[in-house]
Design a protein around this motif. Structure first.
Motif, PDB file in Angstrom:
ATOM      1  N   VAL A  67       0.974  -1.025   0.079  1.00 53.84           N
ATOM      2  CA  VAL A  67      -0.019   0.084   0.002  1.00 53.84           C
ATOM      3  C   VAL A  67       0.907   1.394  -0.056  1.00 53.84           C
ATOM      4  O   VAL A  67       1.684   1.363   0.615  1.00 53.84           O
ATOM      5  CB  VAL A  67      -0.904   0.186   1.360  1.00 53.84           C
ATOM      6  N   ASP A  68       0.465   2.254  -0.879  1.00 60.36           N
ATOM      7  CA  ASP A  68       0.950   3.426  -0.970  1.00 60.36           C
ATOM      8  C   ASP A  68       0.058   4.388  -0.427  1.00 60.36           C
ATOM      9  O   ASP A  68      -0.849   4.792  -0.962  1.00 60.36           O
ATOM     10  CB  ASP A  68       1.606   3.851  -2.285  1.00 60.36           C
ATOM     11  N   PRO A  69       0.141   4.754   0.855  1.00 54.81           N
ATOM     12  CA  PRO A  69      -0.961   5.623   1.767  1.00 54.81           C
ATOM     13  C   PRO A  69      -1.047   6.815   1.015  1.00 54.81           C
ATOM     14  O   PRO A  69      -2.194   7.655   0.952  1.00 54.81           O
ATOM     15  CB  PRO A  69      -0.637   5.559   3.005  1.00 54.81           C
ATOM     16  N   VAL A  70      -0.061   7.560   0.512  1.00 50.45           N
ATOM     17  CA  VAL A  70      -0.037   8.869   0.019  1.00 50.45           C
ATOM     18  C   VAL A  70      -0.658   8.716  -1.381  1.00 50.45           C
ATOM     19  O   VAL A  70      -1.630   9.855  -1.668  1.00 50.45           O
ATOM     20  CB  VAL A  70       1.326   9.468  -0.108  1.00 50.45           C
ATOM     21  N   VAL A  74      -2.562   0.476  -4.245  1.00 48.37           N
ATOM     22  CA  VAL A  74      -1.971  -0.964  -3.875  1.00 48.37           C
ATOM     23  C   VAL A  74      -1.083  -1.483  -4.795  1.00 48.37           C
ATOM     24  O   VAL A  74      -1.871  -1.664  -6.077  1.00 48.37           O
ATOM     25  CB  VAL A  74      -3.356  -1.706  -3.316  1.00 48.37           C
ATOM     26  N   GLY A  75      -0.153  -1.793  -4.642  1.00 44.91           N
ATOM     27  CA  GLY A  75       0.958  -2.405  -5.466  1.00 44.91           C
ATOM     28  C   GLY A  75       1.214  -3.911  -5.010  1.00 44.91           C
ATOM     29  O   GLY A  75       0.489  -4.318  -4.226  1.00 44.91           O
ATOM     30  N   ARG A  94     -15.133   8.550  -4.904  1.00 47.01           N
ATOM     31  CA  ARG A  94     -16.221   9.027  -5.929  1.00 47.01           C
ATOM     32  C   ARG A  94     -17.476   8.148  -5.612  1.00 47.01           C
ATOM     33  O   ARG A  94     -18.644   8.690  -5.689  1.00 47.01           O
ATOM     34  CB  ARG A  94     -15.648   8.716  -7.277  1.00 47.01           C
ATOM     35  N   ARG A  95     -17.383   6.923  -5.272  1.00 49.56           N
ATOM     36  CA  ARG A  95     -18.565   6.020  -4.917  1.00 49.56           C
ATOM     37  C   ARG A  95     -19.070   6.393  -3.740  1.00 49.56           C
ATOM     38  O   ARG A  95     -20.329   6.327  -3.522  1.00 49.56           O
ATOM     39  CB  ARG A  95     -18.202   4.784  -5.303  1.00 49.56           C
ATOM     40  N   LEU A  96     -18.395   6.765  -2.681  1.00 49.60           N
ATOM     41  CA  LEU A  96     -19.089   7.205  -1.482  1.00 49.60           C
ATOM     42  C   LEU A  96     -19.174   8.858  -1.084  1.00 49.60           C
ATOM     43  O   LEU A  96     -18.693   9.252  -0.240  1.00 49.60           O
ATOM     44  CB  LEU A  96     -18.273   6.452  -0.493  1.00 49.60           C
ATOM     45  N   ASP A  97     -19.780   9.316  -2.135  1.00 51.53           N
ATOM     46  CA  ASP A  97     -20.293  10.726  -2.045  1.00 51.53           C
ATOM     47  C   ASP A  97     -18.928  11.653  -1.811  1.00 51.53           C
ATOM     48  O   ASP A  97     -19.276  12.881  -0.962  1.00 51.53           O
ATOM     49  CB  ASP A  97     -21.008  10.854  -0.618  1.00 51.53           C
ATOM     50  N   GLY A  98     -17.716  11.396  -2.072  1.00 49.14           N
ATOM     51  CA  GLY A  98     -16.527  12.185  -2.091  1.00 49.14           C
ATOM     52  C   GLY A  98     -16.032  12.453  -0.926  1.00 49.14           C
ATOM     53  O   GLY A  98     -15.177  13.345  -0.570  1.00 49.14           O
ATOM     54  N   LEU A  99     -16.461  11.556   0.014  1.00 51.79           N
ATOM     55  CA  LEU A  99     -15.545  11.505   1.330  1.00 51.79           C
ATOM     56  C   LEU A  99     -14.295  11.291   1.473  1.00 51.79           C
ATOM     57  O   LEU A  99     -13.872  10.627   0.397  1.00 51.79           O
ATOM     58  CB  LEU A  99     -16.335  10.573   2.510  1.00 51.79           C
ATOM     59  N   PRO A 100     -13.279  11.819   2.150  1.00 47.49           N
ATOM     60  CA  PRO A 100     -12.083  11.348   2.267  1.00 47.49           C
ATOM     61  C   PRO A 100     -12.087   9.978   2.556  1.00 47.49           C
ATOM     62  O   PRO A 100     -12.641   9.374   3.385  1.00 47.49           O
ATOM     63  CB  PRO A 100     -11.547  12.307   3.301  1.00 47.49           C
ATOM     64  N   VAL A 101     -10.735   9.521   1.951  1.00 54.87           N
ATOM     65  CA  VAL A 101     -10.659   8.176   2.045  1.00 54.87           C
ATOM     66  C   VAL A 101      -8.777   7.685   2.525  1.00 54.87           C
ATOM     67  O   VAL A 101      -8.143   8.308   1.758  1.00 54.87           O
ATOM     68  CB  VAL A 101     -10.742   7.078   0.759  1.00 54.87           C
ATOM     69  N   THR A 102      -8.671   7.136   3.653  1.00 55.93           N
ATOM     70  CA  THR A 102      -7.333   6.741   3.858  1.00 55.93           C
ATOM     71  C   THR A 102      -7.098   5.446   3.793  1.00 55.93           C
ATOM     72  O   THR A 102      -7.893   4.620   3.613  1.00 55.93           O
ATOM     73  CB  THR A 102      -6.946   7.253   5.145  1.00 55.93           C
ATOM     74  N   ILE A 103      -5.882   4.891   3.285  1.00 55.14           N
ATOM     75  CA  ILE A 103      -5.663   3.380   3.263  1.00 55.14           C
ATOM     76  C   ILE A 103      -4.150   3.179   3.823  1.00 55.14           C
ATOM     77  O   ILE A 103      -3.501   3.962   3.869  1.00 55.14           O
ATOM     78  CB  ILE A 103      -5.724   3.150   1.965  1.00 55.14           C
ATOM     79  N   GLU A 104      -4.210   1.997   4.310  1.00 56.72           N
ATOM     80  CA  GLU A 104      -2.902   1.251   5.013  1.00 56.72           C
ATOM     81  C   GLU A 104      -3.024  -0.137   4.782  1.00 56.72           C
ATOM     82  O   GLU A 104      -3.989  -0.553   4.616  1.00 56.72           O
ATOM     83  CB  GLU A 104      -2.818   1.741   6.475  1.00 56.72           C
ATOM     84  N   ASN A 105      -1.652  -0.822   4.753  1.00 55.52           N
ATOM     85  CA  ASN A 105      -1.425  -1.914   4.530  1.00 55.52           C
ATOM     86  C   ASN A 105      -2.292  -2.680   5.881  1.00 55.52           C
ATOM     87  O   ASN A 105      -2.144  -2.288   6.885  1.00 55.52           O
ATOM     88  CB  ASN A 105      -0.254  -2.418   4.646  1.00 55.52           C
TER      89      ASN A 105
END
Length: 146
Positions: A67-70, A74-75, A94-105
């Motif tokens: 995961v590249d959180p920045v 996902v690689g 985009r699918r969830l009303d434009g809310l911010p999304v963060t991601i981590e491994n």
């Protein structure tokens, strides 16, 4: 208090919950990981979101892979091949009303959760191993994921 919709994406199932900044979880559940591609995954995430959206201020993803959180990408490889090498957080937002999304491994999420509220609370150095559809993990030294 901010409330986040949390998705833990795994090869067999996607677990979800609404969580606040204190670590209190509500509205927990899961659905089978769709085998027929990203659109099916986004449809399921939207279904969950629609049931709780009035209280949600952001989305948090725990994902297998490199995961590249920045960049929100996902690689590598994982048990969910269709999440790789695409602007995943952007697509989900985009699918969830434009809310911010963060991601981590997912291995890092597990280790950080254990440090915060779990068996490793109060520790500074741990090794965490995640065993599910795949195997992953994380090393934390001096409170920082390496």
């Amino acid at each position: 208090m901010d409330v986040y919709l949390i998705f833990d994406m795994g090869g067999t199932s996607v677990k979800y919950a609404c969580g606040d900044e204190e670590g209190c979880l509500k509205d927990t559940g899961s659905f089978p990981t769709p085998s027929d591609g990203l659109e099916a995954m986004l449809d399921e995430m939207r279904r969950v979101f629609d049931s709780v959206k009035e209280k949600i201020t952001g989305i948090a993803l725990s994902s297998p892979g490199a995961v590249d959180p920045v960049k929100g990408i996902v690689g590598g490889i994982s048990a969910i091949p269709y999440i790789h090498e695409i602007p995943l957080t952007e697509r989900i937002s985009r699918r969830l009303d434009g809310l911010p999304v963060t991601i981590e491994n997912d291995g890092n999420c597990s280790a950080l959760g254990e440090l915060w509220k779990g068996a490793a609370a109060g520790k500074r150095n741990i090794v965490s191993v995640v065993c599910g559809s795949g195997i992953g993990g994380s090393i934390v030294i001096n409170g920082t994921v390496c």
